[in-house]
Design a protein around this motif. Structure first.
Motif, mmCIF file in Angstrom:
data_model
loop_
_atom_site.group_PDB
_atom_site.id
_atom_site.type_symbol
_atom_site.label_atom_id
_atom_site.label_comp_id
_atom_site.label_asym_id
_atom_site.label_seq_id
_atom_site.Cartn_x
_atom_site.Cartn_y
_atom_site.Cartn_z
ATOM 1 N N LEU A 91 -8.138 8.213 -1.899
ATOM 2 C CA LEU A 91 -6.954 7.350 -1.783
ATOM 3 C C LEU A 91 -5.766 8.121 -1.218
ATOM 4 C CD1 LEU A 91 -7.331 5.417 -5.156
ATOM 5 C CD2 LEU A 91 -7.385 4.371 -2.868
ATOM 6 N N GLY A 92 -5.640 9.390 -1.672
ATOM 7 C CA GLY A 92 -4.558 10.239 -1.164
ATOM 8 C C GLY A 92 -4.712 10.514 0.325
ATOM 9 N N VAL A 93 -5.942 10.784 0.771
ATOM 10 C CA VAL A 93 -6.195 11.031 2.192
ATOM 11 C C VAL A 93 -5.979 9.754 2.997
ATOM 12 C CG1 VAL A 93 -7.936 11.694 3.903
ATOM 13 C CG2 VAL A 93 -7.764 12.952 1.747
ATOM 14 N N LYS A 94 -6.357 8.605 2.419
ATOM 15 C CA LYS A 94 -6.106 7.325 3.082
ATOM 16 C C LYS A 94 -4.602 7.117 3.274
ATOM 17 C CE LYS A 94 -7.308 2.402 2.832
ATOM 18 N NZ LYS A 94 -7.799 1.308 1.961
ATOM 19 N N GLY A 95 -3.825 7.463 2.250
ATOM 20 C CA GLY A 95 -2.367 7.389 2.356
ATOM 21 C C GLY A 95 -1.844 8.313 3.451
ATOM 22 N N PHE A 96 -2.418 9.503 3.518
ATOM 23 C CA PHE A 96 -2.029 10.476 4.545
ATOM 24 C C PHE A 96 -2.298 9.915 5.938
ATOM 25 C CE2 PHE A 96 -3.603 13.767 7.466
ATOM 26 C CZ PHE A 96 -2.496 14.592 7.561
ATOM 27 N N LEU A 97 -3.467 9.288 6.125
ATOM 28 C CA LEU A 97 -3.807 8.716 7.430
ATOM 29 C C LEU A 97 -2.838 7.595 7.817
ATOM 30 C CD1 LEU A 97 -7.724 8.570 7.211
ATOM 31 C CD2 LEU A 97 -6.341 10.142 8.567
#
Length: 498
Positions: free
Chosen positions: A448-454
């Motif tokens: 979820l954190g990486v999705k937010g980063f993207l």
């Protein structure tokens, strides 16, 4: 009693300080970029020495730049000898225009003597420059912005690093404004445009072709211009004319490594790999330390290797194809290693190619070591560092099965520079990983954190905020997510207020 700051006497300037102010007005290698922290001095030293040993055109220019490199490396006596050679060559080759041509050499002399602590000698060269420049300029009396100065500066920047190519273009344009038929400056202009056009993200048009054709109009024997023009014609499918130019160039300059190298590239792209290897081997016999030649010959062997991989028999030690494969792998590794041996900061592509060959041969530990060394390098150009993060990330994800290391590397790659092909590939690998993880576990905080980063990198702030909020539900003390969320909310509010 302390004096108030505004009442304090101005700092006393020493003779050395005053001299340094004058030296900074000069036009020479010591006042141009690159400076010591951005130049790969060892690599430059090898290339300059090669051009001197080969007795190529404009050897005085090479001696001038070599003096600068030697001085930066603390070899001031050698630098003085280099400048004496440059001065001698300029006197022989430019009798009538020697004074105009000597501006940069005398500027370099002044700086080297300054670094040696020989202030009187440094001042004597400033006096010479003042005598030369006064009739040529209305500006500072120690320099004159004439075509010879702009042209030499352009060549110096061109030899240094791609970082300075745009500035080199400007220098050659200014040199040609007042001296439009000078083949030396036209060739420099064509060369820097040619290199800029070869950078994928630049999307430059083929301006270099016109200038290479102009060089050949003025000097039909310029063999380097012939092979460079042939490579441009090859791109637009004018094969017959391109072939003729390469053959002419090889007849005129059969022993010039740059001509041989460019001709070899032409033949490699034509799939005549054996012919390309033959030319590169010949060039290496002349300049065995030339890293670019080693890289080019490794690329030729790699073409043969990739073709051989298509044959299933190359995997079976009982068949000759397997032995042939091992010979090609060893050739590739040897020459790629030679390509970056003396220039680790500038030959990052050769190191990535070396790691790729190791992976193809199942030597994962050796590949890991190569990536580790690349990741520790400092002062690397951003686009090169981005490529390193991408390739190291792919290795970690698909060979080492280390998702956490791979994700970290892909994220670092995306933070460097967007809208490049490598940025898009980092995004693609991260997006694929995120989707895979969330399909298995919709509450995976890391995904979820990486999705937010993207979403953040894409400029989709509201979606990014939502993703980081979800990530914090399952990992509430994560400082990275909290920081990103605060930054996004602040940016979002500021945008709404506007």
């Amino acid at each position: 009693m302390k004096m108030a700051p505004h009442m304090m006497a101005p700092a006393f300037k020493t003779v050395r300080d005053l001299l340094k102010e004058k030296l900074n007005e000069l036009q020479c290698h010591f006042t141009w970029d690159p400076q010591k922290e951005t130049a790969d001095l060892d690599d430059m030293m090898y290339r300059l020495q090669d051009s001197i040993d080969l007795n190529l055109k404009y050897k005085g220019r090479s001696y001038n730049q070599l003096a600068f490199v030697n001085c930066l490396q603390g070899n001031c006596e050698e630098a003085i000898q280099n400048l004496k050679e440059a001065e001698k060559i300029l006197r022989e080759n430019h009798k009538d225009a020697f004074k105009r041509r000597s501006i940069i050499t005398y500027g370099n002399y002044a700086w080297v003597h300054y670094h040696m602590g020989q202030l009187d000698k440094a001042q004597s060269y400033l006096d010479k420059l003042e005598m030369i420049c006064k009739p040529l300029t209305v500006g500072p009396c120690y320099t004159a912005m004439i075509p010879e100065v702009y042209g030499e500066k352009g060549w110096s920047l061109l030899r240094s690093a791609a970082l300075y190519y745009e500035e080199a273009v400007e220098c050659f344009e200014k040199a040609l404004e007042k001296d439009p038929d000078n083949t030396e400056w036209i060739m420099g202009y064509a060369t820097v445009l040619y290199r800029l056009e070869s950078i994928p993200e630049n999307c430059k048009s083929s301006q270099s072709m016109n200038h290479l054709q102009r060089v050949l109009e003025l000097d039909p024997d310029e063999s380097l211009a012939m092979v460079m023009l042939a490579l441009k014609l090859q791109q637009i499918k004018q094969k017959k004319e391109a072939n003729e130019l390469v053959e002419r160039a090889l007849q005129k300059s059969p022993d010039v490594p740059k001509v041989l190298r460019n001709a070899a590239k032409f033949y490699r792209l034509e799939q005549a790999v054996e012919k390309a290897i033959e030319l590169l081997e010949k060039a290496l016999g002349i300049t065995p330390m030339n890293s670019v030649l080693h890289d080019q010959i490794a690329m030729c062997y790699r073409v043969q290797l990739l073709e051989l991989f298509k044959n299933p028999l190359c995997s079976d030690p009982q068949y000759p194809k397997f032995q042939q494969k091992m010979v090609l792998i060893n050739h590739c590794k040897h020459h790629f290693r030679k390509a970056f041996e003396h220039r680790p900061k500038t030959a990052t592509k050769s190191q990535l190619d070396y790691a790729d060959i190791c992976i193809r041969n199942g030597e994962h530990s050796e590949a890991a070591e190569a990536y580790s060394k690349l990741l520790k390098l400092e002062g690397i150009r951003p686009e090169n560092m981005q490529k390193i993060y991408l390739q190291a990330g792919i290795f970690q994800m698909y060979r080492r099965k280390s998702d956490s290391n791979a994700v970290n590397l892909f994220q670092k790659g995306m933070k460097i520079k967007n809208n490049t092909n490598d940025w898009k590939l980092c995004y693609k690998h991260l997006d694929k990983w995120v989707n895979r993880k969330l399909c298995r576990d919709a509450h995976d905080s890391k995904a979820l954190g990486v999705k937010g980063f993207l979403h953040q990198m894409d400029g989709h702030k509201s979606e990014a905020i939502e993703d980081f909020e979800k990530a914090l539900e399952f990992d509430p003390s994560n400082v990275e997510y909290l920081s990103a969320l605060c930054e996004l909310r602040l940016s979002f509010e500021e945008h709404r207020e506007l």
